[in-house]
Design an enzyme around this catalytic site. Sequence first.
Site, PDB file in Angstrom:
ATOM      1  N   LYS A  17       0.856  -1.192   0.000  1.00 40.74           N
ATOM      2  CA  LYS A  17       0.000   0.000   0.000  1.00 40.74           C
ATOM      3  C   LYS A  17       0.887   1.235   0.000  1.00 40.74           C
ATOM      4  O   LYS A  17       2.050   1.210   0.395  1.00 40.74           O
ATOM      5  CB  LYS A  17      -0.936   0.012   1.207  1.00 40.74           C
ATOM      6  CG  LYS A  17      -0.248   0.018   2.580  1.00 40.74           C
ATOM      7  CD  LYS A  17       0.200   1.377   3.082  1.00 40.74           C
ATOM      8  CE  LYS A  17       0.794   1.287   4.484  1.00 40.74           C
ATOM      9  NZ  LYS A  17       1.457   2.565   4.919  1.00 40.74           N
ATOM     10  N   ASP A 143      -2.980  -1.172  10.655  1.00 39.50           N
ATOM     11  CA  ASP A 143      -3.070  -1.202   9.195  1.00 39.50           C
ATOM     12  C   ASP A 143      -3.601  -2.528   8.647  1.00 39.50           C
ATOM     13  O   ASP A 143      -3.846  -2.641   7.440  1.00 39.50           O
ATOM     14  CB  ASP A 143      -1.699  -0.925   8.560  1.00 39.50           C
ATOM     15  CG  ASP A 143      -1.307   0.542   8.631  1.00 39.50           C
ATOM     16  OD1 ASP A 143      -2.125   1.356   9.100  1.00 39.50           O
ATOM     17  OD2 ASP A 143      -0.181   0.869   8.232  1.00 39.50           O
TER      18      ASP A 143
END
Length: 303
Positions: A17, A143
């Site tokens: 990401k 996350d």
Amino acid sequence: MNALAPAATLTLTAPAKLNLMLRILGRRTDGYHELQTVFQLLDYGDTLTFITTDSDTIELDCPGVDVAPQHNLIYRAAQLIKQTCGNETLGARISVNKILPAGGGVGGGSSDAATTLLGLNALWQCGLDTDALAELGRQLGADVPVFVRGHSAFAEGVGEHLTPVSIEPRWYLVLVPDCHVSTAKLFSDPRLTRDSAAITLAALRDRRLDAQWLDEYSGNDFQPLVESLYPEVCLAREWLAQHGRAFLTGTGACVFAGFESEAAAQKVFAERPAGLRGFVAEGVNISPTYRQLAKFAVSIQTD
């Protein structure tokens, strides 16, 4: 839970990401920080292969990662979902092809953990839904849930409140400076900016983030501090900034810039300074993990 065929196998990508925007709004009374960020998933990442075994143990083969299994997020994720499934006879062998840099800010460890939850849920046929898996992921790290849910997203709180967004397609060049950034060191540094203005959900409009939106809101509040502590990061970003708007991602060392095509990104990548590692990847709104899980589900139904 249904009976499994012996030595069932599943291979999944654990995608990277980027944080296209990251703001620190303030410090909470519990010591955590209120954040806002945009997670852009990439069609690039580690590869995890899961094989069911007749034993009741989790075996982990993760070359190049010098962490005891009990401290490895992949192992912890496997044990957590095994306990949640309530079946102590479950066993698996997990092999990892690790290509995402540790401490790079591209979510490698969190993505590996999320992919483990998704993969073993499918392979062991635990039947846990996405909400349940995301809650398990939250226990492993802030996350992890975005990778469990598998969609690029606008995140608030400490990263747990997610709003799916559609991000205009782009290719990204990511550079990996030769240093390991300490997240704990950043959060404890008194020089860290902690009073950025919040973005309202109204600013997301139809939740499709185009180049104009990204130009207006891009930035990372950690970037000035990281560049002052780690000169390698500053040098890499300044070089990349000659070719496009370049930013730090997350609380790691990696820096990135977006391009309209793969060819444009690859051209710049080929010109990078000697010894500077990196990669080029396409931004995606849906995680490649979900495409692979869908194919696996079809294969089970047709067997």
